[in-house]
Write a protein that holds these residues in place. Structure first.
Motif, short mmCIF file in Angstrom:
data_model
loop_
_atom_site.label_atom_id
_atom_site.label_comp_id
_atom_site.label_asym_id
_atom_site.label_seq_id
_atom_site.Cartn_x
_atom_site.Cartn_y
_atom_site.Cartn_z
N MET A 1 0.83 -1.21 0.00
CA MET A 1 0.00 0.00 0.00
C MET A 1 0.87 1.26 0.00
SD MET A 1 -3.49 0.42 2.07
CE MET A 1 -2.88 0.51 3.73
N ILE A 2 1.98 1.19 0.77
CA ILE A 2 2.90 2.33 0.83
C ILE A 2 3.51 2.56 -0.57
CG2 ILE A 2 5.02 3.23 1.90
CD1 ILE A 2 2.82 2.94 3.92
N THR A 3 3.82 1.44 -1.25
CA THR A 3 4.40 1.55 -2.60
C THR A 3 3.44 2.28 -3.54
OG1 THR A 3 5.49 -0.56 -2.23
CG2 THR A 3 5.37 0.19 -4.50
N ILE A 4 2.17 1.93 -3.47
CA ILE A 4 1.17 2.55 -4.34
C ILE A 4 0.99 4.03 -3.95
CG2 ILE A 4 -1.23 2.44 -5.14
CD1 ILE A 4 0.49 0.07 -5.99
N MET A 5 1.02 4.30 -2.65
CA MET A 5 0.84 5.69 -2.21
C MET A 5 2.00 6.56 -2.69
SD MET A 5 0.08 7.07 1.64
CE MET A 5 1.75 6.92 2.24
N THR A 6 3.22 6.04 -2.54
CA THR A 6 4.37 6.85 -2.98
C THR A 6 4.38 6.99 -4.51
OG1 THR A 6 5.70 4.85 -2.82
CG2 THR A 6 5.91 6.40 -1.03
N MET A 7 3.88 5.95 -5.20
CA MET A 7 3.76 6.05 -6.66
C MET A 7 2.79 7.18 -7.02
SD MET A 7 2.20 3.24 -9.28
CE MET A 7 0.55 3.89 -9.09
N THR A 8 1.72 7.29 -6.25
CA THR A 8 0.73 8.35 -6.50
C THR A 8 1.34 9.73 -6.27
OG1 THR A 8 -0.99 6.83 -5.77
CG2 THR A 8 -1.60 9.14 -5.90
N TRP A 9 2.11 9.86 -5.20
CA TRP A 9 2.79 11.15 -4.94
C TRP A 9 3.69 11.51 -6.12
CZ3 TRP A 9 4.71 9.93 0.72
CH2 TRP A 9 3.62 10.01 1.60
N LYS A 10 4.46 10.49 -6.53
CA LYS A 10 5.40 10.72 -7.64
C LYS A 10 4.64 11.14 -8.90
CE LYS A 10 9.23 8.14 -7.51
NZ LYS A 10 10.12 6.99 -7.70
N GLU A 11 3.50 10.49 -9.11
CA GLU A 11 2.69 10.81 -10.29
C GLU A 11 2.25 12.27 -10.26
OE1 GLU A 11 -0.94 8.58 -10.48
OE2 GLU A 11 -1.64 9.63 -12.27
N LEU A 12 1.72 12.71 -9.12
CA LEU A 12 1.21 14.08 -9.05
C LEU A 12 2.34 15.11 -9.12
CD1 LEU A 12 -1.64 13.66 -6.41
CD2 LEU A 12 -1.84 13.82 -8.88
N LEU A 13 3.50 14.72 -8.60
CA LEU A 13 4.66 15.63 -8.69
C LEU A 13 5.19 15.69 -10.11
CD1 LEU A 13 6.56 14.75 -5.40
CD2 LEU A 13 5.59 16.97 -6.00
N ARG A 14 5.36 14.50 -10.72
CA ARG A 14 5.98 14.46 -12.06
C ARG A 14 5.04 14.98 -13.14
NH1 ARG A 14 9.92 9.59 -12.34
NH2 ARG A 14 11.35 10.19 -10.68
N LYS A 15 3.73 14.83 -12.91
CA LYS A 15 2.78 15.38 -13.88
C LYS A 15 2.59 16.88 -13.67
CE LYS A 15 -0.20 11.52 -15.15
NZ LYS A 15 -1.54 10.93 -14.94
N ARG A 16 3.29 17.39 -12.69
CA ARG A 16 3.28 18.83 -12.38
C ARG A 16 1.91 19.34 -11.94
NH1 ARG A 16 7.05 20.35 -17.44
NH2 ARG A 16 8.94 19.38 -16.66
N VAL A 17 1.10 18.41 -11.44
CA VAL A 17 -0.21 18.83 -10.93
C VAL A 17 -0.02 19.75 -9.74
CG1 VAL A 17 -2.35 18.01 -9.88
CG2 VAL A 17 -1.32 16.73 -11.74
N LEU A 18 0.86 19.32 -8.82
CA LEU A 18 1.06 20.12 -7.60
C LEU A 18 1.77 21.44 -7.90
CD1 LEU A 18 1.99 17.77 -4.66
CD2 LEU A 18 -0.03 19.18 -4.97
N VAL A 19 2.74 21.37 -8.79
CA VAL A 19 3.49 22.59 -9.12
C VAL A 19 2.55 23.64 -9.70
CG1 VAL A 19 5.32 23.54 -10.57
CG2 VAL A 19 5.62 21.33 -9.50
N LEU A 20 1.73 23.21 -10.64
CA LEU A 20 0.80 24.15 -11.26
C LEU A 20 -0.21 24.67 -10.24
CD1 LEU A 20 0.10 22.47 -14.71
CD2 LEU A 20 1.07 24.72 -14.33
N THR A 21 -0.68 23.77 -9.38
CA THR A 21 -1.65 24.19 -8.36
C THR A 21 -1.02 25.21 -7.42
OG1 THR A 21 -2.58 21.98 -8.48
CG2 THR A 21 -3.25 23.33 -6.61
N LEU A 22 0.21 24.93 -7.00
CA LEU A 22 0.88 25.86 -6.08
C LEU A 22 1.17 27.19 -6.76
CD1 LEU A 22 3.28 23.40 -4.21
CD2 LEU A 22 1.23 24.53 -3.30
N LEU A 23 1.52 27.11 -8.03
CA LEU A 23 1.79 28.34 -8.78
C LEU A 23 0.53 29.21 -8.87
CD1 LEU A 23 4.41 29.27 -10.28
CD2 LEU A 23 3.27 28.61 -12.39
N MET A 24 -0.57 28.57 -9.23
CA MET A 24 -1.83 29.32 -9.34
C MET A 24 -2.30 29.79 -7.97
SD MET A 24 -2.21 29.50 -12.46
CE MET A 24 -3.77 30.38 -12.52
#
Lengths: 293, 325
Positions: A1-24
């Protein structure tokens, strides 16, 4: 479960979802700073005749600025929750990501819970950043509540929209296509928000009770379908100690009602909301367990 | 069920609402065996494999992998699977994807540190494994898929069209890898349209059409291998051809698919004849008869009946589209 959770974090970071959200968010906070500066006590008559700061006026200004801030913040948080998770199952099944991953020796419930935890933890983290930022900007220009217990309760209510929406979104993702679920979730959240808005406005209208009955029924149903807006109203009521300060501060004025309160959700409604979220999570997991990929 | 079976399916059925799927499929694949699963598009091959690897729940029937019921974690620990239609997380690098699969399989980091680069090298990705998957071609994704399928050193490898997107060199590399896996005693379940791959690798095959197994058995059994011999001769006339037929009692004919000149039977140009013979002695006898009749023998060749011909013959005339009336 931890593996999947960290994969999700990586996904949102690498897809720049968080970066764009923080920028806006930074852009929003900059604009919010100027709004708060304009509405804050520096430019208003918040001093009484003896030249001291009028605390009630200062708090009223602060409350209004907070309502504005969380009006936007609630939207952003809800849409971040929707758009990060709406394709969690359907999208990955359509692309074929799951076909490669799920034959691995990992129970499906762990996959589901890992994805859910990943989305929720990042959403709640973002909610904390947003919550603190809105309070900090408001604090620089007006009075804000500083009771830690009250702030904690308010934050928990503010952030609770994230698991609620993500649970519903992942449930929908088990039934609909990625695009269909994105539309479904946006419409569902919009319906809940509209129900809350009508409820707020109707509270300020002097209509007969029997005329209001159908309207109340419709708005009630809309809020039942998506209770996120009701949680936001409850959060602001907690933050501004609505029940204690309503005699001193004009929090029920129409302008406040528009942004914040209207009819506050009852304790039963809050319990319903908790059951609704838990039910959506459990149903989503059950659906995923049985889904053919 | 027998303990010796790597894969054993009994009346495994999946019925979709649209009538597709597969019905009452029963097969048994022994440990270390390479099994080819053939059939036209939409025959239900991938559905069957998806049931075996736990992606799709059967409507009825049951199956076991090395004695473990399909869909259980115990069964999944034995398998590596390369799906037909898939994508890996494009925001990860190829190496990260294989490491993710290793983690999901519970492989220790130390083991993964050794195994992942070696696998990437074996499947021909090498240092390109450090690139993001979004920059991979379809062929590179297929190589990555193969590395992922093998990362847990599985006893059973399910491969659904493993080389469909590869160039000829890539196909040969994959064939070499599969041959090596077979030599290591792995059980291989191969879904492929590339019949030469199946023919080269598999011990037994099954043919699925419209969700039902039409034939199964060893490759030689199902295609009834007969040796077809080709003779390139000069000086052949209709009279001589008839004389050869009478002398041998065999249905000798002009070779189909060969470029025989229109006037070749008047003896002016070399011509290809063909005959189905039981053994090489018969071929030698044919050579002698041709010389005796005063013809010139230019070339003799042996052409086995190909799996492809068998495949086309087996499904010809049958509905392959799974339409419902």
């Amino acid at each position: 479960m931890i593996t999947i959770m960290t994969m999700t974090w990586k996904e949102l970071l690498r897809k720049r979802v968080l970066v764009l959200t923080l920028l806006m968010t930074a852009v929003f906070l900059l604009a919010f700073w100027f709004v708060a500066d304009t509405l804050g006590y520096r430019n208003m008559g918040v001093f009484n005749r003896s030249g001291d700061i009028d605390l009630i006026e200062q708090f009223t200004r602060g409350a209004f600025i907070l309502m504005l801030g969380f009006f936007f913040g609630g939207f952003v948080l809800a849409f971040l929750a929707i758009f990060s998770s709406f394709s969690a199952i359907a999208g990955e099944a359509e692309q074929g990501v799951m076909q490669a991953m799920l034959p691995r020796p990992i129970p499906r419930w762990k996959w589901f819970a890992g994805r859910w935890l990943g989305f929720v933890s990042l959403g709640v983290g973002y909610a904390l950043v947003l919550f603190v930022s809105i309070l900090a900007v408001t604090s620089a220009h007006a009075g804000i509540p500083r009771d830690p217990a009250l702030l904690l309760r308010s934050f928990l209510l503010f952030a609770s929209v994230v698991p609620l929406i993500i649970s519903v979104s992942m449930l929908g993702s088990g039934f609909f296509s990625a695009l269909g679920n994105g539309v479904f979730m946006t419409m569902l959240y919009g319906a809940g928000w509209l129900g809350g808005m009508i409820e707020k406005l109707s509270g300020s209208l002097d209509l007969d009770a029997h005329l209001m009955q159908p309207l109340n029924t419709i708005t009630g149903l809309m809020s039942l379908a998506m209770p996120a807006d009701a949680i936001q109203r409850q959060m602001l009521a907690e933050l501004l100690s609505f029940d204690q300060l309503t005699d001193f501060v004009p929090l029920t004025d129409n302008i406040f009602s528009l942004f914040a309160f209207g009819n506050l959700p009852s304790a039963s409604f809050m319990i319903y909301t908790a059951i609704y979220g838990a039910g959506a999570f459990a149903s989503g997991m059950l659906r995923f367990q049985r889904k053919d990929l | 069920m027998s303990k010796a079976a790597a894969i054993e399916a009994v009346n495994l059925t999946k019925q979709y609402d649209n009538g597709r799927g597969c019905r009452d499929v029963s097969i048994r694949v022994g440990k270390g065996e390479a099994f080819g699963f053939l059939g036209p598009n939409g025959a239900g091959k991938s559905t069957f494999v998806k049931m075996l690897v736990g992606l799709v729940t059967p409507t009825s029937g049951h199956a076991r992998l090395l004695g473990e019921p399909i869909g259980t974690l115990a069964a999944k620990r034995h398998i590596g699977y390369l799906p037909e239609l898939y994508r890996y997380q494009e925001w990860l690098s190829g190496e990260e994807v294989v490491r993710l699969h290793a983690k999901l399989c519970g492989i220790q980091r130390k083991v993964a540190d050794e195994r992942v680069p070696r696998l990437l090298e074996e499947v021909g990705l090498g240092l390109r494994g450090r690139d993001r998957v979004k920059n991979y071609s379809k062929g590179m994704q297929q190589r990555l898929g193969l590395a992922c399928a093998l990362v847990n050193d599985p006893a059973i490898v399910f491969l659904d069209e493993p080389s469909s997107a590869l160039d000829p060199i890539g196909r040969r590399e994959v064939r070499t890898i599969l041959a090596r896996l077979k030599a290591q005693g792995k059980t291989i379940f191969l879904n492929s349209h590339l019949l030469e791959d199946v023919e080269a690798l598999c011990d037994r095959i099954a043919l699925l059409n419209n969700g039902v197994i039409l034939r199964h058995g060893s490759v030689s059994e199902v295609i009834h291998t007969r040796t077809r011999w080709l003779f390139k001769v000069g000086g052949l006339s209709p009279l001589l051809l008839e004389a050869l037929r009478e002398a041998t009692g065999l249905p000798i004919r002009l070779a189909a698919g060969r470029e025989n000149a229109p006037d070749s039977l008047n003896g002016l140009a070399p011509i290809w004849m063909e005959a189905e013979l039981d053994n090489e002695e018969q071929a030698g006898w044919m050579n002698a008869l041709i010389i005796e009749q005063g013809m010139t023998l230019y070339e003799v060749a042996k052409a086995k009946e190909r799996l492809e011909e068998w495949f086309v013959e087996a499904v010809s005339g049958l509905s392959q589209r799974g339409e419902r009336a």
